[in-house]
Design a protein around this motif. Structure first.
Motif, short mmCIF file in Angstrom:
data_model
loop_
_atom_site.label_atom_id
_atom_site.label_comp_id
_atom_site.label_asym_id
_atom_site.label_seq_id
_atom_site.Cartn_x
_atom_site.Cartn_y
_atom_site.Cartn_z
N PHE A 46 0.63 -1.71 -0.24
CA PHE A 46 -0.22 -0.04 0.18
C PHE A 46 0.84 1.42 -0.15
O PHE A 46 2.00 1.33 0.59
CB PHE A 46 -0.80 -0.08 1.38
N ARG A 47 0.27 1.94 -1.10
CA ARG A 47 1.51 3.28 -1.09
C ARG A 47 3.28 2.60 -1.12
O ARG A 47 3.77 3.77 -0.20
CB ARG A 47 0.90 4.38 -0.21
N GLU B 75 4.88 0.67 0.65
CA GLU B 75 5.33 0.63 1.48
C GLU B 75 4.65 -1.58 1.40
O GLU B 75 3.81 -1.90 1.51
CB GLU B 75 4.74 0.65 2.93
N THR C 249 4.16 -4.67 3.23
CA THR C 249 3.29 -5.40 4.86
C THR C 249 3.07 -7.15 4.99
O THR C 249 2.45 -7.52 3.63
CB THR C 249 1.91 -4.92 5.55
N GLN D 37 16.24 -0.63 2.71
CA GLN D 37 14.43 -1.32 2.92
C GLN D 37 13.58 -1.43 3.15
O GLN D 37 14.32 -2.02 4.80
CB GLN D 37 14.37 -2.55 2.13
N ARG D 38 12.38 -0.95 3.58
CA ARG D 38 11.71 -1.04 4.69
C ARG D 38 10.56 -2.25 4.62
O ARG D 38 10.22 -2.61 3.74
CB ARG D 38 11.31 0.16 5.15
N ARG E 175 7.19 -4.38 6.69
CA ARG E 175 6.70 -4.23 8.20
C ARG E 175 6.35 -5.68 8.02
O ARG E 175 5.55 -6.11 6.98
CB ARG E 175 5.35 -3.17 7.63
#
Lengths: 384, 162
Positions: B25-26, B28, B30, B84-85, B87
């Motif tokens: 989402f956007r 990002e 998850t 990189q992130r 979640r």
């Protein structure tokens, strides 16, 4: 022996309380106690509309209000998926960088004062006053300006502010040299800061340390470069890093950072584009005040947005900025209603402070003061 | 995006039964996982040579009252290697506990104490699980959705005996 340092201690930079267990003058164990400034901002923001939460963010790290505003509005804009006009992005960068300079000046003055050098405080607050005067003219507020809005900034620059900013950026490099003559080669300063507060680079990362404190260890992580936001990719700047990560390295990193911030402000001022400073999205941004006074449609729009807010799509976003202390991030969860379902603030000071015990155990009490000063905590954002 | 897909792909290969969902989402990413293997998943993300999520940027809790399972725990990871992130989300029931990741990232010690303090989620194998923001002896967990924003004692202020 056990001694209690704080919460009313001038060198803890607020209401931090640390219980120190000592063997002679050496610290065996330290236990920080937080929460004296806990105001429940995360809970409070859950019952407010998205616009209403902006003033709350000013009060997190009150030395870096513009940066806090920026992190929050970026998160909401990401959630909404709206674009901000280029002029507003440049103004935001200028304000955030001036605020970084002001925040670092407070840090430098108080950190030196803690260690026993009183003069730098008088010098740094002189320049900080210049920055605050600029803020006052631009936003109407000095410490908590609440200048940024979702979609842009609250108003355009006033007449003649460009010359004042220019005058500041032209003289500021000389002032940094002035501070350096007082401290950089000062033998007392070196003895109090060199080799103090060192932990391994791996430990620093494991403790979630970010910002100038992490860069002091030689880790090149800066959100402005890693995830450029608000047009930071347009500007030339470098990320200063240290080598061993002692208190002295953090001092040098912050000084160099102020020089780069100054340069970014100068670049942004030179290239400042013309145009609107607020996105024109009738669902989200407030109409111009003149229109509100003149036509009924704008008045209704103003009333709807102020009283009811807007409803972003359901989803979750995380947006972060490089604040003066480190990575400041907002994690917003929306359930599609007009207030956030979860309003989580990832503050740099909280994570940085968690490494404090590791940095001071096995060292002298006097080092506690220099280490606390060097990680540059503000309890307003530790406790939230 | 390739790098992130690599993360999701590697996770799905290794923990086939625990990875419930991977969403974007956007921009990002998850990953929703089940609680059982959360410690092993975190350990893998931290130490796998291709991934190296060494920085635990954030750890926080969510309250989905009145749904069941009631709570959520969210881990926000950052890899200095690949920039990189990621979640990672999981759900926890009201009287359940969740393994602590303090032995992987030291900062989790304080983050988990905060979640315990404000939401009342307990963490197994945490070395020092006590309140962090509020004082010892405080009743209730303010970030829960059924906790009134103005406080339960709004109209009867409590003055401690001296």
């Amino acid at each position: 022996m056990t001694i209690n340092m704080g919460p009313q201690h001038p060198a803890t930079h607020g209401v931090l309380r640390i219980v120190l267990e000592l063997d002679g003058e050496v610290i065996v164990r330290s236990t920080p106690h937080l929460g004296h400034l806990h105001r429940g901002i995360e809970k409070l923001a859950e019952s407010k509309t998205y616009h209403q939460a902006i003033p709350l963010t000013d009060r997190l790290d009150y030395t870096n209000a513009m940066g806090n505003n920026l992190a929050y509005v970026l998160a909401v804009e990401k959630l909404l998926g709206i674009q901000v006009p280029k002029r507003a992005r440049y103004i935001r960068v200028m304000m955030a960088e001036l605020q970084r300079i002001a925040a670092h000046l407070i840090w430098l003055g108080t950190h030196a004062l803690d260690i026993g050098a009183m003069t730098p405080l008088l010098y740094t607050f002189r320049e900080r006053e210049d920055v605050l005067r600029i803020f006052e003219e631009v936003a109407g507020g000095r410490l908590t300006p609440t200048y940024l809005r979702i979609g842009g900034v609250s108003k355009d620059f006033p007449e003649g502010i460009g010359e004042k900013v220019k005058a500041f950026v032209q003289t500021f490099p000389d002032h940094i040299k002035e501070y350096e003559t007082l401290l950089t080669k000062n033998i007392i300063w070196l003895k109090r800061t060199k080799g103090v507060g060192i932990i391994s680079k791996e430990d620093a990362i494991s403790f979630g340390v970010t910002g100038p404190t992490l860069r002091g260890f030689g880790v090149k992580y800066d959100v402005r470069k890693a995830f450029p936001y608000s047009s930071y990719e347009d500007f030339d700047f470098d990320i200063p890093i240290g080598s061993v990560g002692d208190v002295y390295d953090r001092y040098v990193v912050r000084l160099r950072e102020m020089e780069w911030s100054n340069s970014i402000v100068e670049q942004a001022l030179e290239r400042l584009p013309r145009g609107p400073v607020l996105a024109n999205d009738p669902r989200i941004t407030l109409p111009p005040k003149d229109d509100v006074l003149m036509d009924i449609a704008s008045l209704i729009r103003q009333f709807k947005i102020v009283s009811e807010g807007f409803r972003p799509p359901a989803g979750e976003v995380y947006a972060s900025v490089e604040a003066s202390k480190g990575e400041l991030g907002f994690y917003l969860v929306s359930d599609g209603s007009n207030h956030p379902f979860r309003f989580r603030i990832r503050t740099p000071s909280f994570a940085n402070l968690s490494a404090l015990s590791k940095m001071i155990e096995g060292r002298l009490i006097a080092d506690v003061i220099s280490v606390i000063g060097s990680i540059d905590i503000v309890l307003g954002e530790v406790d939230r | 995006m390739a790098e992130v897909n690599l993360t999701v792909k590697k996770l799905k290969e290794k923990f086939m039964n625990s990875i419930l969902e991977g969403t974007t989402f956007r921009n990002e990413v998850t990953v929703t996982v089940s609680k059982g293997e959360i410690f092993e998943i975190c350990k893998f993300l931290h130490s796998d040579p291709d991934l190296q999520y060494r920085l635990l940027t954030d750890l926080c809790g969510l309250d989905f009252f009145p749904q069941t399972p009631r709570f959520g725990v969210v881990y926000l990871l950052y890899s200095l290697k690949s920039n990189q992130r990621l979640r990672v989300k999981t759900r926890v029931g009201e009287r359940e506990s969740i393994p602590s990741v303090e032995s992987i990232w030291k900062v989790a010690n304080w983050y988990e104490r905060e979640v315990y303090d404000l939401l009342g989620i307990t963490f197994d194998n945490h070395p020092d699980l006590r309140r962090i923001m509020l004082w010892d002896g405080y009743e209730g967990h303010p970030l829960r959705k059924d906790y009134p924003t103005e406080g339960p004692d709004f109209d009867k202020p409590f003055v401690p005996e001296v």
